[in-house]
Design a protein around this motif. Structure first.
Motif, PDB file in Angstrom:
ATOM      1  N   GLN A 160       0.819  -1.204   0.000  1.00 53.06           N
ATOM      2  CA  GLN A 160       0.000   0.000   0.000  1.00 53.06           C
ATOM      3  C   GLN A 160       0.857   1.259   0.000  1.00 53.06           C
ATOM      4  O   GLN A 160       2.066   1.222   0.248  1.00 53.06           O
ATOM      5  CB  GLN A 160      -0.940   0.004   1.191  1.00 53.06           C
ATOM      6  CG  GLN A 160      -0.273  -0.013   2.558  1.00 53.06           C
ATOM      7  CD  GLN A 160      -1.286  -0.145   3.680  1.00 53.06           C
ATOM      8  OE1 GLN A 160      -2.405   0.369   3.598  1.00 53.06           O
ATOM      9  NE2 GLN A 160      -0.915  -0.849   4.737  1.00 53.06           N
ATOM     10  N   PHE A 161       0.201   2.375  -0.287  1.00 55.07           N
ATOM     11  CA  PHE A 161       0.892   3.662  -0.361  1.00 55.07           C
ATOM     12  C   PHE A 161      -0.103   4.774  -0.048  1.00 55.07           C
ATOM     13  O   PHE A 161      -1.322   4.604  -0.176  1.00 55.07           O
ATOM     14  CB  PHE A 161       1.496   3.875  -1.751  1.00 55.07           C
ATOM     15  CG  PHE A 161       0.534   3.609  -2.887  1.00 55.07           C
ATOM     16  CD1 PHE A 161      -0.328   4.594  -3.348  1.00 55.07           C
ATOM     17  CD2 PHE A 161       0.493   2.357  -3.488  1.00 55.07           C
ATOM     18  CE1 PHE A 161      -1.218   4.345  -4.382  1.00 55.07           C
ATOM     19  CE2 PHE A 161      -0.394   2.093  -4.533  1.00 55.07           C
ATOM     20  CZ  PHE A 161      -1.250   3.090  -4.980  1.00 55.07           C
ATOM     21  N   ARG A 163       2.100   5.013 -13.185  1.00 50.52           N
ATOM     22  CA  ARG A 163       3.544   4.960 -13.445  1.00 50.52           C
ATOM     23  C   ARG A 163       4.365   5.102 -12.170  1.00 50.52           C
ATOM     24  O   ARG A 163       5.506   4.639 -12.112  1.00 50.52           O
ATOM     25  CB  ARG A 163       3.953   6.080 -14.414  1.00 50.52           C
ATOM     26  CG  ARG A 163       3.470   5.918 -15.818  1.00 50.52           C
ATOM     27  CD  ARG A 163       4.194   6.895 -16.746  1.00 50.52           C
ATOM     28  NE  ARG A 163       4.158   8.264 -16.276  1.00 50.52           N
ATOM     29  CZ  ARG A 163       3.177   9.121 -16.520  1.00 50.52           C
ATOM     30  NH1 ARG A 163       2.138   8.741 -17.238  1.00 50.52           N
ATOM     31  NH2 ARG A 163       3.226  10.361 -16.070  1.00 50.52           N
ATOM     32  N   GLY A 164       3.791   5.748 -11.157  1.00 50.17           N
ATOM     33  CA  GLY A 164       4.534   6.019  -9.939  1.00 50.17           C
ATOM     34  C   GLY A 164       4.242   5.035  -8.825  1.00 50.17           C
ATOM     35  O   GLY A 164       4.801   3.939  -8.768  1.00 50.17           O
ATOM     36  N   ASP A 165       3.337   5.410  -7.929  1.00 54.10           N
ATOM     37  CA  ASP A 165       3.073   4.603  -6.734  1.00 54.10           C
ATOM     38  C   ASP A 165       2.586   3.197  -7.065  1.00 54.10           C
ATOM     39  O   ASP A 165       2.970   2.229  -6.404  1.00 54.10           O
ATOM     40  CB  ASP A 165       2.040   5.308  -5.845  1.00 54.10           C
ATOM     41  CG  ASP A 165       2.627   6.516  -5.133  1.00 54.10           C
ATOM     42  OD1 ASP A 165       3.805   6.454  -4.745  1.00 54.10           O
ATOM     43  OD2 ASP A 165       1.910   7.525  -4.976  1.00 54.10           O
ATOM     44  N   VAL A 166       1.722   3.079  -8.061  1.00 58.16           N
ATOM     45  CA  VAL A 166       1.196   1.757  -8.408  1.00 58.16           C
ATOM     46  C   VAL A 166       2.320   0.840  -8.892  1.00 58.16           C
ATOM     47  O   VAL A 166       2.414  -0.325  -8.480  1.00 58.16           O
ATOM     48  CB  VAL A 166       0.087   1.870  -9.473  1.00 58.16           C
ATOM     49  CG1 VAL A 166      -0.244   0.503 -10.073  1.00 58.16           C
ATOM     50  CG2 VAL A 166      -1.171   2.486  -8.862  1.00 58.16           C
ATOM     51  N   THR A 167       3.183   1.357  -9.748  1.00 60.52           N
ATOM     52  CA  THR A 167       4.275   0.533 -10.271  1.00 60.52           C
ATOM     53  C   THR A 167       5.242   0.132  -9.160  1.00 60.52           C
ATOM     54  O   THR A 167       5.657  -1.033  -9.076  1.00 60.52           O
ATOM     55  CB  THR A 167       5.020   1.283 -11.385  1.00 60.52           C
ATOM     56  OG1 THR A 167       4.132   1.448 -12.504  1.00 60.52           O
ATOM     57  CG2 THR A 167       6.248   0.516 -11.844  1.00 60.52           C
ATOM     58  N   ARG A 168       5.602   1.072  -8.302  1.00 62.48           N
ATOM     59  CA  ARG A 168       6.512   0.736  -7.197  1.00 62.48           C
ATOM     60  C   ARG A 168       5.897  -0.322  -6.281  1.00 62.48           C
ATOM     61  O   ARG A 168       6.570  -1.270  -5.854  1.00 62.48           O
ATOM     62  CB  ARG A 168       6.873   1.995  -6.409  1.00 62.48           C
ATOM     63  CG  ARG A 168       7.866   2.903  -7.126  1.00 62.48           C
ATOM     64  CD  ARG A 168       8.307   4.048  -6.235  1.00 62.48           C
ATOM     65  NE  ARG A 168       7.230   4.999  -6.002  1.00 62.48           N
ATOM     66  CZ  ARG A 168       6.975   6.048  -6.782  1.00 62.48           C
ATOM     67  NH1 ARG A 168       7.715   6.265  -7.849  1.00 62.48           N
ATOM     68  NH2 ARG A 168       5.987   6.879  -6.497  1.00 62.48           N
ATOM     69  N   ALA A 169       4.616  -0.163  -5.971  1.00 60.79           N
ATOM     70  CA  ALA A 169       3.943  -1.143  -5.117  1.00 60.79           C
ATOM     71  C   ALA A 169       3.833  -2.493  -5.821  1.00 60.79           C
ATOM     72  O   ALA A 169       3.972  -3.549  -5.189  1.00 60.79           O
ATOM     73  CB  ALA A 169       2.555  -0.632  -4.728  1.00 60.79           C
ATOM     74  N   ALA A 170       3.590  -2.467  -7.124  1.00 66.51           N
ATOM     75  CA  ALA A 170       3.466  -3.711  -7.886  1.00 66.51           C
ATOM     76  C   ALA A 170       4.778  -4.485  -7.891  1.00 66.51           C
ATOM     77  O   ALA A 170       4.782  -5.724  -7.778  1.00 66.51           O
ATOM     78  CB  ALA A 170       3.030  -3.404  -9.316  1.00 66.51           C
ATOM     79  N   ILE A 171       5.889  -3.772  -8.028  1.00 66.44           N
ATOM     80  CA  ILE A 171       7.191  -4.442  -8.021  1.00 66.44           C
ATOM     81  C   ILE A 171       7.447  -5.078  -6.657  1.00 66.44           C
ATOM     82  O   ILE A 171       7.847  -6.249  -6.560  1.00 66.44           O
ATOM     83  CB  ILE A 171       8.318  -3.443  -8.366  1.00 66.44           C
ATOM     84  CG1 ILE A 171       8.100  -2.835  -9.753  1.00 66.44           C
ATOM     85  CG2 ILE A 171       9.676  -4.128  -8.284  1.00 66.44           C
ATOM     86  CD1 ILE A 171       7.989  -3.824 -10.874  1.00 66.44           C
ATOM     87  N   ALA A 172       7.203  -4.319  -5.593  1.00 63.58           N
ATOM     88  CA  ALA A 172       7.427  -4.844  -4.243  1.00 63.58           C
ATOM     89  C   ALA A 172       6.548  -6.061  -3.973  1.00 63.58           C
ATOM     90  O   ALA A 172       7.010  -7.075  -3.422  1.00 63.58           O
ATOM     91  CB  ALA A 172       7.158  -3.755  -3.205  1.00 63.58           C
ATOM     92  N   ALA A 173       5.278  -5.976  -4.359  1.00 67.10           N
ATOM     93  CA  ALA A 173       4.354  -7.084  -4.107  1.00 67.10           C
ATOM     94  C   ALA A 173       4.688  -8.298  -4.966  1.00 67.10           C
ATOM     95  O   ALA A 173       4.590  -9.443  -4.504  1.00 67.10           O
ATOM     96  CB  ALA A 173       2.918  -6.627  -4.369  1.00 67.10           C
ATOM     97  N   SER A 174       5.100  -8.073  -6.209  1.00 68.00           N
ATOM     98  CA  SER A 174       5.428  -9.193  -7.101  1.00 68.00           C
ATOM     99  C   SER A 174       6.665  -9.938  -6.613  1.00 68.00           C
ATOM    100  O   SER A 174       6.700 -11.175  -6.600  1.00 68.00           O
ATOM    101  CB  SER A 174       5.652  -8.684  -8.528  1.00 68.00           C
ATOM    102  OG  SER A 174       4.476  -8.112  -9.057  1.00 68.00           O
TER     103      SER A 174
END
Length: 709
Positions: A137-138, A154-165
């Motif tokens: 989450q963010f 492109r920002g928060d969603v992508t960073r969170a997606a990388i961490a979660a993946s």
């Protein structure tokens, strides 16, 4: 581990995930063009794990029942549906489950949710409803006027997606270990990954990095938000609500409004506010100002809303989508405003490009900083929509760069100029404007020359005054945008930045002095690979080869602070970056020669038979034409020895290759027309007259074919 990425398109998120996973895993990618191609790809790749970072269609049952398949969903646990981000920016906060009533009566939250999240869940038959393997989450502020659906993605969603993946992959590994009871090696270990592995219940309730539960409130499945539900009522909605609706619809599908004379999709949503608005008396919906090809209209609460881009609505008779273009040209074309005498109750941009202190729309502005040693630094922000730089925008940026140069005096010298870009750094020329132009080839020529003028100022004019140039990439960059950055003495990139240096994907040779900066920085062989491989490059990879000099951690305000600190320390230490330039001839003559050579190739891309590769690819990109296949450079599982994508071959650069294609196409068209005319002649009452008509029509219809000889 062998990982297959399934994507609707290889977008910014899937590229980041690919670059994150590739160093440690065998990664291949397939466009989800149909259920059949997805099933075929899975069977060909036979992956240990499938991840879907950006997928707008369901995973076929034949795939998720055979292979462990994880779907990256831009929503919190318990949320589902393709319009999650849209609803969040509009003000959905989970307190009312009847969204139809919320939309009808405007019962949106005053401040919106405090947090949002990305969830990695297992694909099952029910869409976005499988077991959760990870979520991150963010924080979110839905009334930040720089926050659009696309920038959030492109920002928060992508960073969170990388961490979660990454966390989900590790949890899959742990599940194998717990199931097998032994730590097997290599493929023997990964072969135990099956859809039957069980996700732990706490994966759904504890975020990856902090272990906290979701802090954004109650979640519920969300429906598809239709275009008609995105319209605003100018006589009822406040500027804040209109801004939310527009920003929530960016960049697809856009906010469909009927406020103007015809239905249009509008983009932008910046609020105009301040004491000056009290002096403007106009009815809601009235256009009260223009700036940089954008228009501003009055709202019922005495503020204004800026529309930077617009797009016509696709009719049933239209073969494809219309291009998305700056507002003023389209509004002029359909008669909404008179471009020669536009409404102007608002001030234009400041002549010295200083940053306006009140809420408004301002693409380009300059901020000056004096560091502890007394030396001055100019920071140039240029936040162009989707990173695209039209001819007009390039000229505007040139004016800003010259304004900076003019402040450099003997009494007040300037030590450095920093290019900051915006949410994107730059993606080069504006393909949508080019596609919409009456003469796309000519507009391409004007645009690339204007881009070259920007880069030349960085390469030549600042160097002539001994002003250090820095490119600070806070967002992604592609093609001419990468070349613009590479021209600077020093290139700084945030750790999350993705760069796509190649032009060939779009069928272009490229310009922006890239033959100087790329080859000067990384050498000819590496530079050629950058251009020919057509693969995304991470900030770390770019640093390793010399395309980037410094990679800084963080994002947002933290990255901005790190950039300012690094530049200040560099100047105060009297270091001189840009040593790569000392090995090159950067005289005006040498730069003119490089420009001439690049533009010579670009002229072929615009006007020769080879232009077929560029014009067709630009059309498909702008009008969102679905790809016919996955490029082999991504689909490693499909590539056989000796097989290449068209763009990877030398023949892709040969004019004769495309001349032959044109001749073949014209011959087919000629034969079809001859057969049609013969049939017409047979039906004619006077055969002789029909034959003469046939010859006359052939000369008229296929004159270009015969001229091509």
């Amino acid at each position: 581990m062998k990982i297959l990425l399934l994507c609707t398109a290889h977008n910014s998120l899937s590229q980041r995930l690919y670059l994150t996973l590739a160093p440690d895993h065998e990664v291949t990618l397939e466009y989800a063009l149909s259920a059949e191609t997805v099933i075929e790809a899975a069977n060909m790749a036979h992956p240990h794990l499938i991840i879907c970072p950006f997928l707008t269609s369901p995973v076929p049952k034949e795939v998720f029942t055979k292979f462990m398949t994880l779907v990256v969903h831009p929503g919190a646990p318990g949320d589902g549906g393709p319009s999650a981000l849209d609803f969040i920016i509009m003000g959905e906060d989970g307190t009312d489950s009847d969204l139809e009533r919320v939309m009808k009566k405007d019962l949106w939250s005053e401040h919106g949710r405090s947090h949002w999240a990305v969830t990695v869940l297992q694909a099952i038959e029910e869409y976005d409803a499988g077991p959760v393997w990870a979520f991150e989450q963010f924080c979110i502020d839905i009334d930040d006027h720089n926050l659009t659906k696309s920038s959030l993605y492109r920002g928060d969603v992508t960073r969170a997606a990388i961490a979660a993946s990454v966390a989900a992959i590790e949890r899959v590994r742990l599940a194998i270990h717990e199931t097998a009871g032994t730590d097997l090696e290599g493929d023997a270990r990964w072969d135990r990954i099956t859809p039957e592995l069980q996700a732990k219940s706490e994966y759904k309730t504890a975020s990856v990095t902090t272990g906290e539960p979701f802090l954004g409130g109650h979640t519920t499945p969300l429906p598809l938000l239709k275009a008609a539900q995105r319209d605003f009522d100018i006589n009822r909605h406040s500027a804040r609500m209109i801004s939310r609706l527009i920003r929530a619809s960016d960049s697809q599908p856009g906010c469909l409004t009927r406020m103007f004379s015809s239905s249009l999709y509008v983009y932008g949503g910046f609020i105009e506010d301040g004491e000056h608005m009290a002096d403007i008396h106009a009815q809601p919906g009235t256009i009260i100002g223009t700036r940089n090809d954008a228009i501003c209209f009055r709202t019922i609460d005495g503020k204004g809303i800026w529309v930077s881009h617009t797009r016509r609505v696709k009719k049933k008779t239209d073969a494809t989508m219309w291009p998305k273009v700056p507002a003023i040209p389209l509004f002029t074309d359909i008669g909404i405003i008179d471009a020669k005498n536009p409404p102007q109750l608002l001030s234009d941009h400041p002549e010295d490009f200083h940053r306006l202190e009140y809420p408004t729309f301002q693409e380009v502005f300059i901020e000056y900083d004096t560091i502890s040693t007394g030396q001055r630094v100019a920071y140039l922000t240029f936040d162009f929509y989707n990173g695209a730089m039209s001819t007009n925008q390039c000229r505007h940026m040139c004016a800003a760069l010259r304004c900076i140069l003019d402040t450099h005096t003997e009494l007040s010298p300037l030590s450095a100029m920093v290019l900051l870009g915006g949410s994107y750094f730059s993606n080069g020329i504006h393909l949508n404007v080019i596609e919409a132009a009456p003469d796309s080839a000519y507009e391409s020529w004007a645009n690339i020359n204007a881009m070259n003028d920007v880069v030349l100022l960085v390469l030549q004019d600042f160097a002539a005054k001994n002003i250090m140039t820095v490119a600070a990439l806070r967002g992604n960059a592609a093609a001419g945008g990468v070349a613009l950055a590479a021209a600077a003495d020093l290139v700084i990139a945030g750790e999350n930045v993705v760069m796509n240096p190649a032009y060939r994907t779009l069928g272009l040779f490229g310009s922006e002095y890239h033959t100087v900066s790329y080859y000067g920085r990384v050498g000819y062989d590496v530079g050629r690979h950058l251009l020919r491989d057509m693969l995304p490059v991470s900030a770390q990879q770019a640093r390793d080869i010399g395309l980037v000099d410094i990679v800084l951690p963080g994002y947002g305000d933290a990255l901005d602070t790190a950039i300012h600190t690094h530049v200040s320390n560099l100047i105060s230490s009297n270091q001189k970056p840009g040593q790569w330039k000392s090995k090159l001839d950067l005289s005006p003559t040498a730069l003119a020669f490089a420009r001439m050579q690049e533009l010579g190739e670009m002229a072929k891309d615009f006007w020769s038979a080879r232009s077929l590769r560029y014009h067709s690819r630009r059309r498909d990109f702008v009008r969102k034409i679905k790809a016919s296949k996955t490029p082999l450079r991504f689909a490693v599982h499909r590539r056989k020895v000796g097989e290449y994508d068209e763009e990877e071959t030398d023949s892709f650069d040969m004019i004769e290759t495309f001349a032959m294609l044109l001749r073949k196409g014209q011959e087919v068209a000629l034969q079809e027309s001859i057969e049609a005319l013969k049939a017409q002649a047979r039906r004619a009452s006077t055969p002789g007259t029909g034959s003469e008509m046939e010859k006359r029509k052939l000369e008229l219809m296929f004159e270009c074919y015969y001229n091509a000889g």
